[in-house]
Design an enzyme around this catalytic site. Sequence first.
Site, PDB file in Angstrom:
ATOM      1  N   GLU A  61       0.807  -1.226   0.000  1.00 17.05           N
ATOM      2  CA  GLU A  61       0.000   0.000   0.000  1.00 17.05           C
ATOM      3  C   GLU A  61       0.835   1.268   0.000  1.00 17.05           C
ATOM      4  OE1 GLU A  61      -0.566  -2.614   1.944  1.00 17.05           O
ATOM      5  OE2 GLU A  61      -2.473  -3.359   1.189  1.00 17.05           O
ATOM      6  N   HIS A 130     -11.223  -4.434   9.091  1.00 16.55           N
ATOM      7  CA  HIS A 130     -11.779  -4.371   7.729  1.00 16.55           C
ATOM      8  C   HIS A 130     -13.067  -3.557   7.699  1.00 16.55           C
ATOM      9  CE1 HIS A 130      -9.008  -7.689   6.990  1.00 16.55           C
ATOM     10  NE2 HIS A 130      -9.270  -7.608   5.691  1.00 16.55           N
TER      11      HIS A 130
HETATM   12  C1  TPP Z   1      -2.429  -4.547   4.377  1.00 14.94           C
HETATM   13  C2  TPP Z   1      -3.446  -5.390   3.704  1.00 14.94           C
HETATM   14  N1  TPP Z   1      -3.592  -5.304   2.378  1.00 14.94           N
HETATM   15  C3  TPP Z   1      -4.508  -6.056   1.748  1.00 14.94           C
HETATM   16  C4  TPP Z   1      -5.298  -6.918   2.451  1.00 14.94           C
HETATM   17  C5  TPP Z   1      -6.381  -7.729   1.753  1.00 14.94           C
HETATM   18  N2  TPP Z   1      -5.932  -9.118   1.690  1.00 14.94           N
HETATM   19  C6  TPP Z   1      -6.233  -9.985   2.670  1.00 14.94           C
HETATM   20  S1  TPP Z   1      -5.473 -11.435   2.471  1.00 14.94           S
HETATM   21  C7  TPP Z   1      -4.780 -10.936   1.028  1.00 14.94           C
HETATM   22  C8  TPP Z   1      -3.878 -11.874   0.300  1.00 14.94           C
HETATM   23  C9  TPP Z   1      -2.756 -12.298   1.175  1.00 14.94           C
HETATM   24  O1  TPP Z   1      -1.896 -13.120   0.495  1.00 14.94           O
HETATM   25  P1  TPP Z   1      -0.797 -13.942   1.257  1.00 14.94           P
HETATM   26  O2  TPP Z   1       0.007 -13.048   2.131  1.00 14.94           O
HETATM   27  O3  TPP Z   1      -0.059 -14.730   0.250  1.00 14.94           O
HETATM   28  O4  TPP Z   1      -1.621 -14.893   2.231  1.00 14.94           O
HETATM   29  P2  TPP Z   1      -2.714 -15.989   1.811  1.00 14.94           P
HETATM   30  O5  TPP Z   1      -4.020 -15.302   1.713  1.00 14.94           O
HETATM   31  O6  TPP Z   1      -2.296 -16.584   0.525  1.00 14.94           O
HETATM   32  O7  TPP Z   1      -2.696 -16.967   2.929  1.00 14.94           O
HETATM   33  C10 TPP Z   1      -5.141  -9.635   0.718  1.00 14.94           C
HETATM   34  C11 TPP Z   1      -4.716  -8.900  -0.471  1.00 14.94           C
HETATM   35  C12 TPP Z   1      -5.127  -6.958   3.848  1.00 14.94           C
HETATM   36  N3  TPP Z   1      -5.895  -7.743   4.626  1.00 14.94           N
HETATM   37  N4  TPP Z   1      -4.184  -6.199   4.447  1.00 14.94           N
END
Ligand code: TPP
Lengths: 329, 324
Positions: A61, A130
């Site tokens: 971000e 959220h």
């Molecule tokens: C700072 C932030 N940015 C975006 C999100 C939205 N978001 C939640 S999980 C996710 C994907 C996360 O990917 P990863 O770190 O690979 O974990 P996974 O979901 O694959 O376990 C996103 C974009 C968030 N919760 N927090």
Amino acid sequence: MSRELTYAEAIREAIDLAMARDERVFLFGEDVGVYGGAFGVTEGLYQKYGPERVRDTPISEAVIAGVATGAALTGMRPIAEIQFMDFITLSMEQLVLQAAKLRFMLGGKVTVPFVLRTPAGAGTGAAAQHSESLENWFVHVPGLKVVMPSTPADAKGLLLGAIEDPNPVIFVEHKLLYRVKGEVPEGYYTLPLSRSQVKRSGRDVTIVATSLMVSRALEAAAQLAAEGIEVEVVDPCTLKPLDSDPIVRSVVKTGRVLIVHEACKTGGFGGELAAVIAESEAFDFLDAPIRRLAGLDIPVPYNRELERRMVPQVDDIATAARRLVREAH
Amino acid sequence: MNELFADLTPERLRDLLHQMLLIRAFEESAEQLYLQGLIHGTMHLSIGQEGSAVGACAALRPTDYILSTHRGHGHCIAKGARADQMMAEFFGKESGYCRGRGGSMHMADVDTGNLGANGIVAGGVPMAAGVGLSIQMQRQDRVVLVFFGDGASNEGAFHESLNLAAIWNLPVIYFCENNQYAMSMSIARASKVDRISDRAAGYGMAGVTVDGNDLVAVYRETHAAAQRARGGGGPTLIEARTYRWKGHSKSDKQRYRTKEEVKEWQDRDPIARLVRHLIEAGLLSEAGLGDMQARVDAEMAAAIEFAKNSVEPDPATILEGVYA
Ligand SMILES: Cc1ncc(C[n+]2csc(CCOP(=O)(O)OP(=O)(O)O)c2C)c(N)n1
Ligand SMILES: [Mg+2]
């Protein structure tokens, strides 16, 4: 000509029209491409405009805000998306210390024309990280504009207005409004930023409400009308810079004002509105104290009933407005 | 030490298998209950990733800490939490681990060293440095393991945390569950580096990539990292390669991957793999497995009953708990 669109569709249409019209406009953020955005707002735009102008970013971000700032500074018209307003906390430095101040610090030699779209609000059971409504943080920062549309037609016109605006604009959408339908004019049109709208006229009490709270205030107003209480509902639409005249005029007329927002009460935009009203000629016309109805001063709870109680509901607004009308000075 | 099972005893191995089965059953139940409208909000299922959660926590002591993620049910169970209090949290009940205030994304069991799931991607990663520093300054015989995803490794805070932990020699295990995707963004699109563990070199710490669907391999690498941390050898970055079988959350149309790809990874099920190895080694029988599954099912049924029968938070307490 107009037709019914959802708030999400209206926003998508605005982005589409802006991209079709101006090569400099591009869209980027987390999962805005093939996924279509976490709330489906950008569906189909990747297919239409391709990977150059609709870009998925890594989960970063800070650099999303940085890319918006840097690209805007040098001739582009970026539309950035921060997936949930909560995550804008990770963008703060670039937004507050760079984007907002660059024009001033550089003696007016540059402009930073970008729009940062982000969904705010509780009501989805997504709990404390959220569900934030952080708009007032940005209201406090000179150089940023803050827009919070409450209807599909406003969302479209204000977004196009924001894209044309030569300043960084924080465009706050509400998750619970995405599926709400309304009449939306066809084609390209802009609504001027900094124009408050009177959404309903009435003589007994003014409700100034923002975002989702506008439709709740209108519902409360309809209930109260049945009891013979005429409510005037004013929607600032743009929180910064604020068009205060319609608000002041309304309070001069009604002598009573209830301010409603979803964000936590303490330090919220309601305090600013109350001060603006108290400092204006409306002060002499007040028949009762200025009242605020806002989110409780707690993080958003997961439990459904606690979450509901944290945020003003239609009944809460009706009760508060009714009490205010009966209150004498 | 048995090559295949490291220093894990047969009894311990069966216990770890039980944990994996419980995690899967918990998440399958949660998904069902969500579809029935009994729980709300959203949830992130870790089905297919049980090997990394259980393998990592198996290498920790009860006194060690973990920091978890939005995909954290497995971490929570593997660190010792009870399914019933977790389920009650899902139901938003007062008897839940977070009194119904947190839900799936904030599940925490502080008593077993789980300092909490996190709604913020990489949210736990900077805190891990603080926990590590606290352990170091209090001269405690502990380590902290922070779980995070492949997507989290692109947040700025990840890099700040690794660097700080390295220069201060903190007892932190950075445990990346690389399940190939961050929502729709594949790690191949999100990073030019093949191995996330290679990033460790940039901060002067040890880094290793391991098959996250091989519980024993995960255990072995995490155990080595924990020993290093306890011995004053500083932090380690572990990348466990795995895969999430389900969509990112409840609203994912999964347009970014193919059914074939999902199938390919389902054939590498970490649970089926451990079962196969245990049966081949004579450490588990088909009947024993059946008994274990029956115990898991009973535990889940009891957990759901407990959650359903628990009371809602009292609305009068809504303002509680913000300040100490
Ligand atoms: C700072 C932030 N940015 C975006 C999100 C939205 N978001 C939640 S999980 C996710 C994907 C996360 O990917 P990863 O770190 O690979 O974990 P996974 O979901 O694959 O376990 C996103 C974009 C968030 N919760 N927090
Ligand atoms: Mg991932």
